[in-house]
Design a protein around this motif. Structure first.
Motif, PDB file in Angstrom:
ATOM      1  N   ASP A 283      14.483  46.998  88.506  1.00  0.00           N
ATOM      2  CA  ASP A 283      14.428  45.554  88.740  1.00  0.00           C
ATOM      3  C   ASP A 283      13.070  44.978  88.355  1.00  0.00           C
ATOM      4  OD1 ASP A 283      17.025  45.641  89.656  1.00  0.00           O
ATOM      5  OD2 ASP A 283      16.457  45.678  91.783  1.00  0.00           O
ATOM      6  N   ARG A 284      12.018  45.683  88.686  1.00  0.00           N
ATOM      7  CA  ARG A 284      10.676  45.202  88.367  1.00  0.00           C
ATOM      8  C   ARG A 284      10.437  45.195  86.850  1.00  0.00           C
ATOM      9  NH1 ARG A 284       5.212  47.451  91.246  1.00  0.00           N
ATOM     10  NH2 ARG A 284       3.792  45.927  90.361  1.00  0.00           N
ATOM     11  N   VAL A 285      10.907  46.243  86.179  1.00  0.00           N
ATOM     12  CA  VAL A 285      10.763  46.311  84.722  1.00  0.00           C
ATOM     13  C   VAL A 285      11.608  45.219  84.069  1.00  0.00           C
ATOM     14  CG1 VAL A 285      11.201  47.755  82.683  1.00  0.00           C
ATOM     15  CG2 VAL A 285      10.134  48.755  84.714  1.00  0.00           C
ATOM     16  N   PHE A 286      12.822  44.984  84.587  1.00  0.00           N
ATOM     17  CA  PHE A 286      13.667  43.923  84.032  1.00  0.00           C
ATOM     18  C   PHE A 286      12.997  42.562  84.192  1.00  0.00           C
ATOM     19  CE2 PHE A 286      16.627  40.474  84.683  1.00  0.00           C
ATOM     20  CZ  PHE A 286      17.328  40.504  83.485  1.00  0.00           C
ATOM     21  N   ARG A 287      12.481  42.267  85.395  1.00  0.00           N
ATOM     22  CA  ARG A 287      11.816  40.974  85.617  1.00  0.00           C
ATOM     23  C   ARG A 287      10.639  40.795  84.668  1.00  0.00           C
ATOM     24  NH1 ARG A 287      12.521  42.465  91.017  1.00  0.00           N
ATOM     25  NH2 ARG A 287      10.321  42.989  91.172  1.00  0.00           N
ATOM     26  N   HIS A 288       9.891  41.854  84.446  1.00  0.00           N
ATOM     27  CA  HIS A 288       8.751  41.796  83.538  1.00  0.00           C
ATOM     28  C   HIS A 288       9.233  41.506  82.111  1.00  0.00           C
ATOM     29  CE1 HIS A 288       4.775  42.614  82.047  1.00  0.00           C
ATOM     30  NE2 HIS A 288       5.220  43.587  81.275  1.00  0.00           N
ATOM     31  N   ALA A 289      10.263  42.199  81.672  1.00  0.00           N
ATOM     32  CA  ALA A 289      10.803  41.977  80.327  1.00  0.00           C
ATOM     33  C   ALA A 289      11.367  40.560  80.205  1.00  0.00           C
ATOM     34  CB  ALA A 289      11.890  43.011  80.021  1.00  0.00           C
ATOM     35  N   TYR A 290      12.009  40.069  81.242  1.00  0.00           N
ATOM     36  CA  TYR A 290      12.576  38.719  81.200  1.00  0.00           C
ATOM     37  C   TYR A 290      11.478  37.665  81.098  1.00  0.00           C
ATOM     38  CZ  TYR A 290      15.291  34.602  82.330  1.00  0.00           C
ATOM     39  OH  TYR A 290      15.869  33.369  82.283  1.00  0.00           O
ATOM     40  N   ARG A 291      10.392  37.875  81.830  1.00  0.00           N
ATOM     41  CA  ARG A 291       9.274  36.919  81.740  1.00  0.00           C
ATOM     42  C   ARG A 291       8.690  36.885  80.336  1.00  0.00           C
ATOM     43  NH1 ARG A 291       7.888  38.871  87.069  1.00  0.00           N
ATOM     44  NH2 ARG A 291       6.682  40.499  86.069  1.00  0.00           N
ATOM     45  N   LEU A 292       8.691  38.021  79.673  1.00  0.00           N
ATOM     46  CA  LEU A 292       8.121  38.090  78.330  1.00  0.00           C
ATOM     47  C   LEU A 292       9.046  37.517  77.260  1.00  0.00           C
ATOM     48  CD1 LEU A 292       6.557  41.664  78.489  1.00  0.00           C
ATOM     49  CD2 LEU A 292       5.349  39.477  78.604  1.00  0.00           C
ATOM     50  N   THR A 293      10.359  37.577  77.485  1.00  0.00           N
ATOM     51  CA  THR A 293      11.307  37.152  76.453  1.00  0.00           C
ATOM     52  C   THR A 293      12.030  35.854  76.790  1.00  0.00           C
ATOM     53  OG1 THR A 293      13.147  38.398  77.419  1.00  0.00           O
ATOM     54  CG2 THR A 293      11.766  39.534  75.792  1.00  0.00           C
TER      55      THR A 293
END
Length: 194
Positions: free
Chosen positions: A32-42
């Motif tokens: 979940d944390r990695v997904f949120r980070h990727a979503y913020r970047l893209t």
């Protein structure tokens, strides 16, 4: 699958010995944390899912060289996620450039104009993040989004605390400039901790 209180270090050591359940626990713990980070970047859910998957694939593929920080795999995953997002953005840019160069016979509607369009803030934030170089993007991601202190982020990125603080200041200035337009003031960026 196992004890959720087991630390990343123990799970990682067991997964290196072939324990798939331990790697699965690491995935469940940090996805979940990695997904949120990727979503913020893209700013795109599907791209974020692909980037998250690639980051975990890289974690497994490069397992012999992965370095845990304070017994946690999350700093390595976050930096890798940032790098994968940047590579994805480059690939998408090249692909769009190729498609745009092809002759068109009829007007094609843009899928981004549909009901799934991300909010303007998502696009503005992604645009502001795109103004940063790779190291500054990693630093901003760790400090602002992941709430590491500047000193901790400096350690993860092999910078001195002073260099990290200077880079963080310049990165904020570039991002604020990207947000600023004649009709709206720049939004405040939080996370200024040293």
């Amino acid at each position: 699958m196992g004890n959720n209180k087991t630390g990343d270090s123990q799970l990682w050591q067991r997964s290196l010995k072939g324990d798939g359940d331990s790697f699965g626990l690491l995935f469940d713990r940090h996805r979940d944390r990695v997904f949120r980070h990727a979503y913020r970047l893209t700013g795109d859910r599907h791209d974020a899912e692909d980037i998250m998957s690639t980051a975990f694939l890289e974690l497994w593929r490069r397992r012999a060289s992965v370095r845990l920080v304070d017994g946690s795999v999350i700093p390595w995953l976050l930096v890798t996620t940032t790098n994968v997002a940047r590579n994805t953005r480059r690939t998408t840019f090249r692909y769009r450039k190729l498609l745009d160069s092809l002759p068109r016979t009829e007007e094609v509607s843009n899928a981004a104009d549909g009901p799934f369009l991300q909010t303007e803030m998502d696009h503005e934030a992604a645009k502001a993040l795109n103004t940063l170089n790779e190291l500054d993007l990693q630093l901003v991601s760790l400090v602002i989004f992941e709430e590491y202190t500047i000193a901790d982020a400096a350690t993860i990125l092999h910078l001195t605390p002073g260099a990290a603080k200077s880079r963080m200041h310049r990165a904020r200035q570039r991002m604020k400039a990207a947000f600023t337009s004649p009709s709206q003031p720049a939004p405040a960026l939080k996370g200024d901790r040293s």
